[in-house]
Write an enzyme that holds these catalytic residues in place. Structure first.
Site, PDB file in Angstrom:
ATOM      1  N   SER A   1     -33.276  24.815  -1.229  1.00 39.54           N
ATOM      2  CA  SER A   1     -33.412  25.691  -0.073  1.00 39.54           C
ATOM      3  C   SER A   1     -32.163  25.640   0.791  1.00 39.54           C
ATOM      4  O   SER A   1     -31.431  24.663   0.791  1.00 39.54           O
ATOM      5  CB  SER A   1     -34.611  25.279   0.771  1.00 39.54           C
ATOM      6  OG  SER A   1     -34.666  26.068   1.935  1.00 39.54           O
TER       7      SER A   1
ATOM      8  N   LYS B   1     -41.302  23.884  -3.161  1.00 39.45           N
ATOM      9  CA  LYS B   1     -40.342  24.894  -2.697  1.00 39.45           C
ATOM     10  C   LYS B   1     -41.065  26.215  -2.396  1.00 39.45           C
ATOM     11  O   LYS B   1     -40.755  26.888  -1.414  1.00 39.45           O
ATOM     12  CB  LYS B   1     -39.244  25.107  -3.749  1.00 39.45           C
ATOM     13  CG  LYS B   1     -38.304  26.292  -3.461  1.00 39.45           C
ATOM     14  CD  LYS B   1     -37.509  26.065  -2.211  1.00 39.45           C
ATOM     15  CE  LYS B   1     -36.541  27.133  -1.753  1.00 39.45           C
ATOM     16  NZ  LYS B   1     -36.326  28.340  -2.434  1.00 39.45           N
TER      17      LYS B   1
ATOM     18  N   HIS C   1     -42.857  25.799   0.831  1.00 39.26           N
ATOM     19  CA  HIS C   1     -41.815  25.854   1.862  1.00 39.26           C
ATOM     20  C   HIS C   1     -41.516  27.313   2.223  1.00 39.26           C
ATOM     21  O   HIS C   1     -41.477  27.687   3.394  1.00 39.26           O
ATOM     22  CB  HIS C   1     -40.553  25.144   1.358  1.00 39.26           C
ATOM     23  CG  HIS C   1     -39.314  25.474   2.139  1.00 39.26           C
ATOM     24  ND1 HIS C   1     -38.649  26.686   1.992  1.00 39.26           N
ATOM     25  CD2 HIS C   1     -38.623  24.789   3.073  1.00 39.26           C
ATOM     26  CE1 HIS C   1     -37.617  26.721   2.809  1.00 39.26           C
ATOM     27  NE2 HIS C   1     -37.569  25.581   3.476  1.00 39.26           N
ATOM     28  N   ASN C   2     -41.318  28.138   1.212  1.00 40.16           N
ATOM     29  CA  ASN C   2     -41.019  29.549   1.476  1.00 40.16           C
ATOM     30  C   ASN C   2     -42.205  30.257   2.124  1.00 40.16           C
ATOM     31  O   ASN C   2     -42.020  31.108   2.996  1.00 40.16           O
ATOM     32  CB  ASN C   2     -40.639  30.273   0.182  1.00 40.16           C
ATOM     33  CG  ASN C   2     -39.231  29.933  -0.270  1.00 40.16           C
ATOM     34  OD1 ASN C   2     -38.714  28.868   0.053  1.00 40.16           O
ATOM     35  ND2 ASN C   2     -38.621  30.816  -1.020  1.00 40.16           N
TER      36      ASN C   2
ATOM     37  N   GLU D   1     -42.199  29.415   5.615  1.00 41.78           N
ATOM     38  CA  GLU D   1     -41.097  30.180   6.224  1.00 41.78           C
ATOM     39  C   GLU D   1     -41.577  31.596   6.593  1.00 41.78           C
ATOM     40  O   GLU D   1     -41.272  32.097   7.682  1.00 41.78           O
ATOM     41  CB  GLU D   1     -39.949  30.225   5.211  1.00 41.78           C
ATOM     42  CG  GLU D   1     -38.720  30.987   5.612  1.00 41.78           C
ATOM     43  CD  GLU D   1     -37.726  31.041   4.433  1.00 41.78           C
ATOM     44  OE1 GLU D   1     -37.413  29.986   3.846  1.00 41.78           O
ATOM     45  OE2 GLU D   1     -37.280  32.154   4.093  1.00 41.78           O
TER      46      GLU D   1
END
Ligand code: NBP
Length: 475
Positions: free
Chosen positions: A128, A182, A185-186, A189
């Site tokens: 990231s 990941k 995480h996105n 976001e």
């Protein structure tokens, strides 16, 4: 001399990752399908470290010390499979293939299993931080075998972002664990950005604040609990003036959000796992809604809003309420994302250290924020039933909940759409409810489908004879 690591795929991300490795003293073999990218990297940055440019995959593989460490940084999906398929016959037992692209974790699980069969390690690593992160220090989330991490880990930890002397890289868990984290995480976001956008909308539409005033408000928020990269850049974007028109930049940008798909993956996966990630889902759907201009235009013409304006009496108090509502909603979004990682960890046997995920997101990545330290603390001793009930967050949300309710009520009355704020508050209230109307849903399911229900007062499954004398029988 043989290179310590190789990077195949030298578009923006691979190029910067290779430069980062070289700048940190590792010798890097380079390969790209079309060799122009390889040549330009060496021509422009060859002095940054030791690069070994190669033209063919055979040459590339031969240039690496063993066990080989091969980073693949090409477009996710079919291109990644194409490169792996070409690469595998050239490798030897014990070699490590690392996919640093944005792969779906299910693809990573499939690839890992296939390469394991052939005696190779396959590491799906989430990276990231975009272009700049890749060059200056990303947050790295590697999955794969613990054995592969022993040789790869020290290199990745060195090139990762560092916060308080701790690298933003840790072995997440086996096979697809890294790409899963990941993905979440996105997703987080997406939620974070939607919530910030709603705060902006509330202050702009609800209060009539100008973009310049808003830039100052967000800059100020960035010195408190909300301190984060996304709040920081929000202030920057709002403060920017479009050179061509002289208008605020935000006013000349078409209001249709795009997406590359990781938010959607997060929601799809959460549905499969049965984890309510309402914050991420609302954020993903809000982008989708924005991207339907015909429908929006028809609705704008046909559907009325509130009959009268809803004034804000105390501007400063309202701004502070919005800040608190934003923080509380953000805690909910993170709590849900953490639940999703916990559920996947249990489902796939990954044993993810959830506190460590907060540690590696503190730097390098898009959601880097002050409050991640608090998440790390929340998981330091025992795993809370929800992040919302961990002491620090419990207190923060409890302190902000009245403000949160005022903001959501104001938004509803004023006709300002706040799917993120509203659904986060609904989640909060549902989670803390003494009784949920799920009891009535169970009753209906039993009525039309004889699906049975459990009782609060004794064990077992029951069914009511709805079409008959309505007596209760064992289900
Ligand atoms: P792209 O996703 O644009 O991919 C371009 C690279 O893929 C080029 O090196 C290209 O080679 C290669 N490639 C393609 Br396309 N098809 C190929 C094939 N069949 N065989 C071999 N090579 C092939 O690059 P990127 O933006 O640098 O991103 C790389 C990865 O990192 C992606 O998975 C992306 O999702 C992920 N990621 C990107 C960001 C970001 O901010 N951009 C952030 C985090 C993660 P060519 O030069 O010969 O065409």
């Amino acid at each position: 001399d043989l290179a310590q690591i190789g990077v195949s795929g030298l578009a923006v991300m691979g190029r910067n990752l290779a430069r980062n490795l070289a700048r940190n003293g590792f010798s890097v073999a380079l390969h790209n399908r079309t060799s122009a990218r390889t040549k330009s990297l060496v021509a422009e940055h060859g002095d940054e470290g030791t690069f070994v440019p190669t033209e063919t995959l055979e040459e590339f593989v031969a240039a690496l010390e063993r066990p080989r460490r091969v980073v693949v940084m090409v477009k996710a999906g079919a291109p990644t499979d194409a490169v792996i398929d070409e690469l595998v016959p050239l490798l030897d037992e014990g070699d490590i293939v690392i996919d640093c692209g944005n792969a779906h974790f299910a693809d990573t699980r499939r690839r890992e299993a296939a390469l394991r069969e052939r005696g190779l390690h396959f590491v799906g690593a989430g990276v990231s931080g975009g272009e700049e992160g890749a060059l200056l220090g990303p947050s790295i989330m590697p999955g794969g075998s613990a054995e592969s991490y022993r040789t790869l880990g020290p290199m990745f930890e060195k090139i990762a972002a560092q916060v308080d002397g701790t690298p933003c890289c840790v072995h997440v868990g086996p096979d697809g664990a890294g790409h899963f984290v990941k993905m979440v995480h996105n997703g987080i976001e997406y939620a974070d950005m939607q919530l910030i956008a709603e705060a902006y909308d509330l202050l702009r539409d609800g209060l009539g604040a100008t973009p310049a005033e808003l830039a100052r408000i967000f800059a100020e928020w960035n010195s408190g609990d909300l301190e984060s990269f996304l709040i920081e850049i929000t202030a920057e974007v709002l403060g920017h003036t479009d050179a061509a028109s002289g208008s605020a930049f935000v006013d000349v940008v078409l209001d249709q959000a795009e997406q590359k798909g990781t938010g959607r993956w997060t929601v799809q996966t959460a549905l499969d796992l049965g984890v309510p990630v309402t914050g991420i889902a609302e954020a993903t759907f809000a982008r989708a809604l924005s991207a339907h201009p015909e429908q929006r235009e028809a609705a704008r013409a046909a559907l009325p809003g509130p009959s009268a304006a809803v004034p804000v009496e105390d501007r400063d108090a309202f701004v502070d309420d919005v800040r608190k509502a934003l923080y509380a909603s953000k805690v909910v979004a993170y709590a849900q994302g953490y639940d999703q990682m916990a559920a996947a960890s249990a489902e796939y046997g990954w044993d993810i250290d959830l506190g460590a995920m907060a540690t590696i997101w503190r730097g390098g990545c898009i959601i880097r924020a002050r409050f991640l330290d608090r998440i790390k603390d929340a998981y330091a001793t025992e795993r809370p039933a929800s992040l919302l009930v961990a002491p620090y967050f419990r207190d923060a949300v409890a302190e902000g909940q009245e403000a949160w309710r005022r903001v959501v009520a104001h938004a509803a009355r004023a006709g300002i759409p706040t799917p993120g704020f509203s659904s986060a508050l609904a989640y909060y209230d549902a989670l803390r409810a003494e009784r949920l109307p799920a009891a009535l849903i169970q009753g209906m399911r039993d009525y039309f489908g004889a699906h049975t229900y459990k009782r609060v007062d004794r064990e077992g499954a029951f069914h009511t004879l709805w079409g008959g004398d309505r007596s209760e029988v064992d289900g």
